[in-house]
Design a protein around this motif. Structure first.
Motif, PDB file in Angstrom:
ATOM      1  N   ALA A 104    -109.245  95.089  90.757  1.00  0.00           N
ATOM      2  CA  ALA A 104    -109.365  93.736  91.300  1.00  0.00           C
ATOM      3  C   ALA A 104    -109.735  92.773  90.183  1.00  0.00           C
ATOM      4  O   ALA A 104    -110.386  93.153  89.200  1.00  0.00           O
ATOM      5  CB  ALA A 104    -110.417  93.702  92.405  1.00  0.00           C
ATOM      6  N   GLU A 105    -109.312  91.540  90.349  1.00  0.00           N
ATOM      7  CA  GLU A 105    -109.590  90.484  89.374  1.00  0.00           C
ATOM      8  C   GLU A 105    -111.068  90.478  88.990  1.00  0.00           C
ATOM      9  O   GLU A 105    -111.946  90.603  89.833  1.00  0.00           O
ATOM     10  CB  GLU A 105    -109.195  89.138  89.978  1.00  0.00           C
ATOM     11  N   ASN A 106    -111.312  90.322  87.694  1.00  0.00           N
ATOM     12  CA  ASN A 106    -112.635  90.370  87.078  1.00  0.00           C
ATOM     13  C   ASN A 106    -113.142  91.784  86.876  1.00  0.00           C
ATOM     14  O   ASN A 106    -114.309  91.996  86.589  1.00  0.00           O
ATOM     15  CB  ASN A 106    -113.673  89.523  87.828  1.00  0.00           C
ATOM     16  N   GLY A 107    -112.243  92.775  87.041  1.00  0.00           N
ATOM     17  CA  GLY A 107    -112.528  94.085  86.482  1.00  0.00           C
ATOM     18  C   GLY A 107    -113.192  95.108  87.362  1.00  0.00           C
ATOM     19  O   GLY A 107    -113.936  95.948  86.856  1.00  0.00           O
ATOM     20  N   TYR A 108    -112.933  95.115  88.660  1.00  0.00           N
ATOM     21  CA  TYR A 108    -113.525  96.138  89.509  1.00  0.00           C
ATOM     22  C   TYR A 108    -112.452  97.143  89.909  1.00  0.00           C
ATOM     23  O   TYR A 108    -111.462  96.788  90.547  1.00  0.00           O
ATOM     24  CB  TYR A 108    -114.159  95.516  90.757  1.00  0.00           C
ATOM     25  N   VAL A 109    -112.637  98.410  89.501  1.00  0.00           N
ATOM     26  CA  VAL A 109    -111.685  99.461  89.842  1.00  0.00           C
ATOM     27  C   VAL A 109    -111.865  99.827  91.317  1.00  0.00           C
ATOM     28  O   VAL A 109    -112.951 100.193  91.751  1.00  0.00           O
ATOM     29  CB  VAL A 109    -111.892 100.707  88.956  1.00  0.00           C
ATOM     30  N   LEU A 110    -110.796  99.696  92.087  1.00  0.00           N
ATOM     31  CA  LEU A 110    -110.873  99.928  93.529  1.00  0.00           C
ATOM     32  C   LEU A 110    -110.682 101.402  93.863  1.00  0.00           C
ATOM     33  O   LEU A 110    -109.803 102.070  93.317  1.00  0.00           O
ATOM     34  CB  LEU A 110    -109.823  99.102  94.262  1.00  0.00           C
ATOM     35  N   ASN A 111    -111.492 101.862  94.791  1.00  0.00           N
ATOM     36  CA  ASN A 111    -111.395 103.245  95.243  1.00  0.00           C
ATOM     37  C   ASN A 111    -110.132 103.431  96.073  1.00  0.00           C
ATOM     38  O   ASN A 111    -109.794 102.577  96.895  1.00  0.00           O
ATOM     39  CB  ASN A 111    -112.637 103.569  96.089  1.00  0.00           C
ATOM     40  N   PRO A 112    -109.408 104.538  95.863  1.00  0.00           N
ATOM     41  CA  PRO A 112    -108.218 104.791  96.686  1.00  0.00           C
ATOM     42  C   PRO A 112    -108.498 104.763  98.186  1.00  0.00           C
ATOM     43  O   PRO A 112    -107.588 104.471  98.971  1.00  0.00           O
ATOM     44  CB  PRO A 112    -107.775 106.194  96.233  1.00  0.00           C
ATOM     45  N   SER A 113    -109.728 105.022  98.590  1.00  0.00           N
ATOM     46  CA  SER A 113    -110.062 105.008 100.021  1.00  0.00           C
ATOM     47  C   SER A 113    -109.929 103.603 100.614  1.00  0.00           C
ATOM     48  O   SER A 113    -109.759 103.458 101.827  1.00  0.00           O
ATOM     49  CB  SER A 113    -111.486 105.536 100.253  1.00  0.00           C
ATOM     50  N   LEU A 114    -109.984 102.574  99.759  1.00  0.00           N
ATOM     51  CA  LEU A 114    -109.755 101.206 100.230  1.00  0.00           C
ATOM     52  C   LEU A 114    -108.292 100.811 100.061  1.00  0.00           C
ATOM     53  O   LEU A 114    -107.703 100.183 100.942  1.00  0.00           O
ATOM     54  CB  LEU A 114    -110.645 100.220  99.459  1.00  0.00           C
ATOM     55  N   VAL A 115    -107.685 101.218  98.942  1.00  0.00           N
ATOM     56  CA  VAL A 115    -106.316 100.796  98.628  1.00  0.00           C
ATOM     57  C   VAL A 115    -105.291 101.518  99.500  1.00  0.00           C
ATOM     58  O   VAL A 115    -104.363 100.900 100.051  1.00  0.00           O
ATOM     59  CB  VAL A 115    -106.007 101.051  97.135  1.00  0.00           C
ATOM     60  N   ASP A 116    -105.439 102.830  99.639  1.00  0.00           N
ATOM     61  CA  ASP A 116    -104.402 103.640 100.284  1.00  0.00           C
ATOM     62  C   ASP A 116    -104.120 103.262 101.738  1.00  0.00           C
ATOM     63  O   ASP A 116    -102.941 103.197 102.134  1.00  0.00           O
ATOM     64  CB  ASP A 116    -104.748 105.123 100.171  1.00  0.00           C
ATOM     65  N   PRO A 117    -105.136 103.010 102.570  1.00  0.00           N
ATOM     66  CA  PRO A 117    -104.816 102.638 103.954  1.00  0.00           C
ATOM     67  C   PRO A 117    -103.969 101.369 104.055  1.00  0.00           C
ATOM     68  O   PRO A 117    -103.070 101.277 104.897  1.00  0.00           O
ATOM     69  CB  PRO A 117    -106.198 102.432 104.596  1.00  0.00           C
TER      70      PRO A 117
END
Length: 540
Positions: A104-117
Motif C-alpha cells: 500500500a502507498e507509503n510502504g505497508y506490505v499487505l497480508n494476503p489474508s486481506l488482499v486475496d478475498p
C-alpha cells in the motif's frame, strides 16, 4: 486481347493483412488467378506486433501474449517455426503473478489474508460477467439488480458486487487493520479493500483498452471467447510469426511507405461509364500520400478502428484516410459506437547499484490512495496512480515492466525519458524503502531498505499518437454491441447492381468473438481471403 487478372490490394501489413495475402497466394485453386498487392503505410511489417530489444532482452512493444494455446493459429504457427524456445532471454513473464507482494502507498506490505478475498471477489465477478460462472460469489448481485435489463457497464456491475460484498461482511465481526506502529499509516480496512479492488480494475483496463470500465458494455462481455489453455509469450518474438506469414510472398508484393489517403469506390455503377477517373474496368482507386494512385477490383482494409474513426470525423487532414463517396451511414454509426482505446507498455532497467539490493526484484502489486484523497503522497504523480503492478519480465531480469491504459497511457507518451525515470524511481522508492518489516518478506522475495531506487534506462510504446494506429485495440463500449462489429465487417457495396466486394474489412475490430487479439485479426484476414476465393470459385 489480354484479359486482366482481378487485382486485390490489401491495405496494411499486420496480422490480418498478411494472413489474407498468405491465404490468397497459397491457395492452390487460385494459382496465378489474382494480382495481389499489400500496401503498408509504415516502414516495417507487423502493424501492432513489434518485437524489439531492451537491456539485452527480447521484448514486445505491442502484442505480447498468445491468449490461450488451444485452437490458436498464432500458437500453431509459432510451434511450426520453432519460435516457442530461445537461447536469448525474452519477455517470458515467468514471474508474472508468481507470489506477488502487495504494498500500500507509503510502504505497508499487505497480508494476503486481506488482499486475496478482494482479488478473488473481483475474479469471480469477472468470470460471471464473461459467462464462465452460473452464479456470482456469495450469491450477490442477483438478476433483480438490472443485469439483464437495459445498458449496464462492466464497471457499475463490479462496483455493485463490491458494495454487496461489504454489506454481507458488515454482518460479521471483522478485525480492523492497522499499521503495526508504522508512522505513515493512514488506511482502514474498507479503504484498503477498495484500493485493492481498484488495482484489479486497473489491470482489467489494460486487458480491454477501456479508459474506464464504466465505458465497457456488460451484456457484450459474455460474447467474447477466450481460447482454451495457458497464456504464453513467444520466445523468438511475436514478429517471427509475422515474418513467417510474409515469407511465402514473392518479392515486391509488399510495398512499404505507401500510406493511403483516399479510397474512391463506386456504390452505384453503370456499365461502360467511367467515374472518378477510374480506368473504366477496376471500380476502386487508391490515392497515396506520395501522390501516386492504384486501381483495384477489390481492396481489403485492415487498418485499425482508430484510423477508421479518424477518417469519419469532419476535419481536413491530408494524412487521414478518407472514403469518396463517404461510407454508408450505418457503417459510420457502427464505427462511431464501438470502443477503441490505448494501452502502452513501460520498460525500465534497474541500475547495477539497485539491482545489487535484490536477490530478485519481486512482482509488485501497487495499492494507491485515490487521486483526490487527502492521504495521498504528493510525490507520486497521478499518471502512475492507475497502474497496477511492476514486475521483472522474467525472474532474474533487471528489466521491469508496467502497463498503462487510457488517459495515463496517453500521458506517458508525452513525458520525456528523464521525467519518467525520476517519477517512477521516486514512486517505487516510497513503496519499497519505507516498507514496514522491509528487511523480510514472504515468498522468498527480499525487499531491502535503501535510498532512492535507481533506474538507468527507459523504453515506452506510443500507440496512441502513432498516426498509423491511433491506439491499441477495440472493445465494445456502452451504446454499442457485437452487431456493430458484424456491421463493420460487412463488405461494400450492398447493391447487387455494382461490382461486388469492392471494399472488404478485416482486423481485430471486425471479429465479433475474438476482437482485440492477434488470433482475431488472423481469423478476420482468413475470412476475407476466403470470401474472395469463393467469389471466384477458387476454394481449395
Amino acid at each position: 486481347m489480354v484479359v486482366k487478372k482481378p487485382r486485390i490490394v490489401i491495405i496494411g501489413a499486420g496480422m490480418a493483412g498478411l494472413t489474407a495475402a498468405n491465404k490468397l497466394y497459397k491457395s492452390s485453386g487460385s494459382k496465378g488467378a489474382f494480382e495481389v498487392c499489400v500496401v503498408e503505410g509504415g516502414d516495417r511489417i507487423g502493424g501492432r506486433i513489434k518485437t524489439s530489444e531492451f537491456g539485452g532482452d527480447r521484448i514486445e512493444m505491442g502484442a505480447t501474449w498468445i491468449h490461450g494455446i488451444g485452437g490458436s493459429p498464432v500458437h500453431r504457427i509459432a510451434q511450426e517455426i520453432n519460435s516457442l524456445e530461445s537461447d536469448k532471454p525474452w519477455e517470458c513473464m515467468d514471474g508474472f503473478l508468481d507470489d506477488p507482494i502487495t504494498i500500500a502507498e507509503n510502504g505497508y506490505v499487505l497480508n494476503p489474508s486481506l488482499v486475496d478475498p478482494i482479488s478473488n471477489l473481483f475474479k469471480h465477478l469477472m468470470d460471471f460477467a464473461q459467462g464462465k460462472r452460473k452464479s456470482t460469489p456469495f450469491g450477490i448481485v442477483n438478476g433483480g439488480n438490472g443485469i439483464e435489463h437495459g445498458k449496464m457497464s462492466v464497471g457499475s456491475f463490479l462496483r455493485k458486487g463490491l458494495e454487496d460484498y461489504w454489506e454481507l461482511e458488515s454482518k460479521k465481526e471483522r478485525e480492523e487493520v492497522n499499521g503495526n506502529g508504522n508512522g505513515n499509516w493512514n488506511w482502514n480496512r474498507k479503504l484498503l479493500e477498495e484500493a485493492v479492488f481498484a488495482m484489479q480494475e486497473n489491470t482489467q483496463r489494460t486487458y480491454t483498452a477501456a479508459n474506464d470500465l464504466l465505458n465497457l458494455d456488460y451484456n457484450a462481455e459474455s460474447e467474447y471467447i477466450m481460447c482454451p489453455g495457458e497464456e504464453i509469450t513467444i520466445a523468438k518474438g511475436y514478429s517471427s510469426v509475422i515474418e513467417s506469414l510474409a515469407s511465402v510472398l514473392p518479392s515486391g508484393i509488399i510495398q512499404l511507405g505507401k500510406k493511403v489517403r483516399k479510397i474512391e469506390w463506386q456504390p452505384e455503377y453503370e456499365v461502360g461509364i467511367t467515374k472518378n477517373g477510374h480506368d473504366g474496368t477496376r471500380p476502386v482507386k487508391l490515392h497515396f500520400l506520395d501522390g501516386t494512385t492504384l486501381s483495384a477490383d477489390h481492396i481489403i482494409i485492415t487498418v485499425s478502428l482508430g484510423v477508421l474513426k479518424a477518417g469519419i470525423r469532419e476535419f481536413n487532414d491530408s494524412g487521414i484516410l478518407k472514403f469518396h463517396p463517404p461510407l454508408p451511414d450505418y457503417k459510420i454509426e457502427a464505427i462511431s459506437r464501438l470502443g477503441y482505446g490505448v494501452v502502452n507498455k513501460l520498460f525500465l532497467q534497474l541500475s547495477p547499484d539497485s539491482w545489487a539490493d535484490f536477490d530478485r526484484f519481486p512482482f509488485l502489486q501497487l495499492v494507491f490512495h485515490q487521486s483526490d484523497s487527502e492521504f495521498k503522497n504528493p510525490k507520486i504523480p497521478d499518471w502512475i496512480r492507475r497502474t497496477a503492478s511492476v514486475s521483472p519480465i522474467y525472474k532474474k531480469s533487471r528489466v521491469l515492466l508496467s502497463w498503462f491504459a487510457g488517459e495515463e497511457a496517453l500521458k506517458l507518451e508525452t513525458l520525456p525519458d528523464e521525467v519518467i525515470l525520476d517519477e517512477v524511481s521516486t514512486t517505487l522508492s516510497t513503496f519499497l524503502s519505507n516498507s514496514h518489516d522491509s528487511h523480510q518478506q514472504s515468498n522468498g522475495n527480499m525487499i531491502k531498505n535503501s535510498s532512492k531506487l535507481k533506474l538507468s534506462k527507459v523504453l515506452k510504446s506510443q500507440w496512441g499518437n502513432d498516426p498509423l494506429f491511433m491506439g491499441s485495440y477495440s472493445y465494445i463500449a456502452i451504446g454499442s454491441s457485437g452487431s456493430d462489429i458484424d456491421t463493420l465487417a460487412e463488405p461494400l457495396p450492398k447493391s447487387s447492381d455494382s461490382p461486388q466486394l469492392q471494399i472488404l474489412f478485416a482486423g481485430e475490430a471486425t471479429h465479433r468473438t475474438h476482437y482485440s487479439t492477434t488470433h482475431g485479426a488472423y481469423f478476420s484476414g482468413l475470412r476475407e481471403a476466403n470470401r474472395l476465393l469463393e467469389h471466384y470459385h477458387c476454394m481449395d
